[in-house]
Design a protein around this motif. Structure first.
Motif, mmCIF file in Angstrom:
data_model
loop_
_atom_site.group_PDB
_atom_site.id
_atom_site.type_symbol
_atom_site.label_atom_id
_atom_site.label_comp_id
_atom_site.label_asym_id
_atom_site.label_seq_id
_atom_site.Cartn_x
_atom_site.Cartn_y
_atom_site.Cartn_z
ATOM 1 N N MET A 1 0.831 -1.181 0.000
ATOM 2 C CA MET A 1 0.000 0.000 0.000
ATOM 3 C C MET A 1 0.876 1.244 0.000
ATOM 4 S SD MET A 1 -3.074 0.739 2.585
ATOM 5 C CE MET A 1 -3.063 2.300 3.350
ATOM 6 N N LYS A 2 0.658 2.113 -0.931
ATOM 7 C CA LYS A 2 1.430 3.340 -1.025
ATOM 8 C C LYS A 2 0.627 4.471 -0.386
ATOM 9 C CE LYS A 2 3.741 1.931 -5.221
ATOM 10 N NZ LYS A 2 3.980 2.225 -6.628
ATOM 11 N N THR A 3 1.204 5.054 0.677
ATOM 12 C CA THR A 3 0.455 6.085 1.397
ATOM 13 C C THR A 3 0.790 7.490 0.939
ATOM 14 O OG1 THR A 3 2.118 6.086 3.124
ATOM 15 C CG2 THR A 3 0.215 4.648 3.443
ATOM 16 N N LYS A 4 2.057 7.741 0.655
ATOM 17 C CA LYS A 4 2.475 9.089 0.269
ATOM 18 C C LYS A 4 3.032 9.070 -1.143
ATOM 19 C CE LYS A 4 3.407 10.808 4.863
ATOM 20 N NZ LYS A 4 4.340 11.484 5.755
ATOM 21 N N GLU A 5 2.174 9.074 -2.080
ATOM 22 C CA GLU A 5 2.579 9.038 -3.478
ATOM 23 C C GLU A 5 2.529 10.452 -4.043
ATOM 24 O OE1 GLU A 5 0.702 7.022 -7.319
ATOM 25 O OE2 GLU A 5 1.116 5.619 -5.677
ATOM 26 N N LYS A 6 3.627 10.869 -4.631
ATOM 27 C CA LYS A 6 3.705 12.209 -5.204
ATOM 28 C C LYS A 6 3.729 12.110 -6.714
ATOM 29 C CE LYS A 6 6.039 14.542 -1.440
ATOM 30 N NZ LYS A 6 7.171 15.363 -1.042
ATOM 31 N N ASN A 7 2.902 12.886 -7.328
ATOM 32 C CA ASN A 7 2.879 12.947 -8.783
ATOM 33 C C ASN A 7 3.479 14.285 -9.186
ATOM 34 O OD1 ASN A 7 2.429 12.628 -11.449
ATOM 35 N ND2 ASN A 7 0.208 12.698 -11.363
ATOM 36 N N THR A 8 4.743 14.266 -9.572
ATOM 37 C CA THR A 8 5.414 15.509 -9.938
ATOM 38 C C THR A 8 5.363 15.687 -11.449
ATOM 39 O OG1 THR A 8 7.539 14.408 -10.057
ATOM 40 C CG2 THR A 8 6.969 15.411 -7.962
ATOM 41 N N GLU A 9 4.980 16.868 -11.841
ATOM 42 C CA GLU A 9 4.913 17.203 -13.258
ATOM 43 C C GLU A 9 5.765 18.433 -13.504
ATOM 44 O OE1 GLU A 9 0.930 17.670 -14.610
ATOM 45 O OE2 GLU A 9 0.222 15.925 -13.496
ATOM 46 N N LYS A 10 6.230 18.566 -14.715
ATOM 47 C CA LYS A 10 6.980 19.764 -15.066
ATOM 48 C C LYS A 10 6.019 20.943 -15.104
ATOM 49 C CE LYS A 10 10.553 17.497 -17.727
ATOM 50 N NZ LYS A 10 11.223 17.393 -19.014
ATOM 51 N N LEU A 11 6.403 22.012 -14.423
ATOM 52 C CA LEU A 11 5.531 23.172 -14.364
ATOM 53 C C LEU A 11 5.723 24.090 -15.565
ATOM 54 C CD1 LEU A 11 5.900 24.018 -10.578
ATOM 55 C CD2 LEU A 11 4.059 22.771 -11.701
ATOM 56 N N VAL A 12 6.989 24.274 -15.961
ATOM 57 C CA VAL A 12 7.292 25.195 -17.045
ATOM 58 C C VAL A 12 8.326 24.551 -17.947
ATOM 59 C CG1 VAL A 12 8.202 27.474 -17.611
ATOM 60 C CG2 VAL A 12 6.875 27.157 -15.531
ATOM 61 N N LYS A 13 8.130 24.698 -19.232
ATOM 62 C CA LYS A 13 9.132 24.224 -20.185
ATOM 63 C C LYS A 13 9.925 25.426 -20.657
ATOM 64 C CE LYS A 13 6.709 20.185 -21.832
ATOM 65 N NZ LYS A 13 6.216 19.454 -22.999
ATOM 66 N N VAL A 14 11.237 25.386 -20.424
ATOM 67 C CA VAL A 14 12.114 26.483 -20.813
ATOM 68 C C VAL A 14 13.168 25.917 -21.762
ATOM 69 C CG1 VAL A 14 13.717 28.235 -19.966
ATOM 70 C CG2 VAL A 14 11.759 27.580 -18.577
ATOM 71 N N PRO A 15 13.378 26.559 -22.898
ATOM 72 C CA PRO A 15 14.408 26.073 -23.818
ATOM 73 C C PRO A 15 15.803 26.182 -23.184
ATOM 74 C CG PRO A 15 13.256 27.982 -24.750
ATOM 75 C CD PRO A 15 12.666 27.704 -23.416
ATOM 76 N N GLN A 16 16.693 25.313 -23.604
ATOM 77 C CA GLN A 16 18.045 25.271 -23.053
ATOM 78 C C GLN A 16 18.748 26.613 -23.221
ATOM 79 O OE1 GLN A 16 20.535 22.264 -24.758
ATOM 80 N NE2 GLN A 16 22.065 22.434 -23.165
ATOM 81 N N ALA A 17 18.574 27.263 -24.337
ATOM 82 C CA ALA A 17 19.217 28.561 -24.571
ATOM 83 C C ALA A 17 18.728 29.591 -23.559
ATOM 84 C CB ALA A 17 18.942 29.039 -25.987
ATOM 85 N N GLY A 18 17.476 29.526 -23.194
ATOM 86 C CA GLY A 18 16.931 30.444 -22.202
ATOM 87 C C GLY A 18 17.532 30.221 -20.826
ATOM 88 N N VAL A 19 17.687 28.961 -20.447
ATOM 89 C CA VAL A 19 18.289 28.637 -19.156
ATOM 90 C C VAL A 19 19.733 29.108 -19.118
ATOM 91 C CG1 VAL A 19 18.986 26.745 -17.640
ATOM 92 C CG2 VAL A 19 16.767 26.677 -18.748
ATOM 93 N N LEU A 20 20.472 28.855 -20.190
ATOM 94 C CA LEU A 20 21.873 29.281 -20.239
ATOM 95 C C LEU A 20 21.987 30.802 -20.159
ATOM 96 C CD1 LEU A 20 23.321 26.841 -22.910
ATOM 97 C CD2 LEU A 20 23.628 26.775 -20.432
#
Length: 51
Positions: A1-20
């Motif tokens: 039985m899984k009691t604390k299951e977290k469903n994590t999703e990406k909130l924002v998609k940022v292009p690699q050039a933007g992050v750099l």
């Protein structure tokens, strides 16, 4: 039985050039390796420029 299951999703998609670009702005004009810079300054003080 899984009691604390977290469903994590990406909130924002940022292009690699933007992050750099964001990272480059953050570290602009900062000394990343102060020990090496100091060692190089000491080395350059003891050298002579050849003409």
């Amino acid at each position: 039985m899984k009691t604390k299951e977290k469903n994590t999703e990406k909130l924002v998609k940022v292009p690699q050039a933007g992050v750099l670009s964001l990272v480059a702005d953050k570290i602009k004009n900062k000394v990343l390796f102060p020990e090496k810079v100091e060692r190089i300054k000491q080395y350059l003080k003891s050298t002579e420029v050849a003409k």
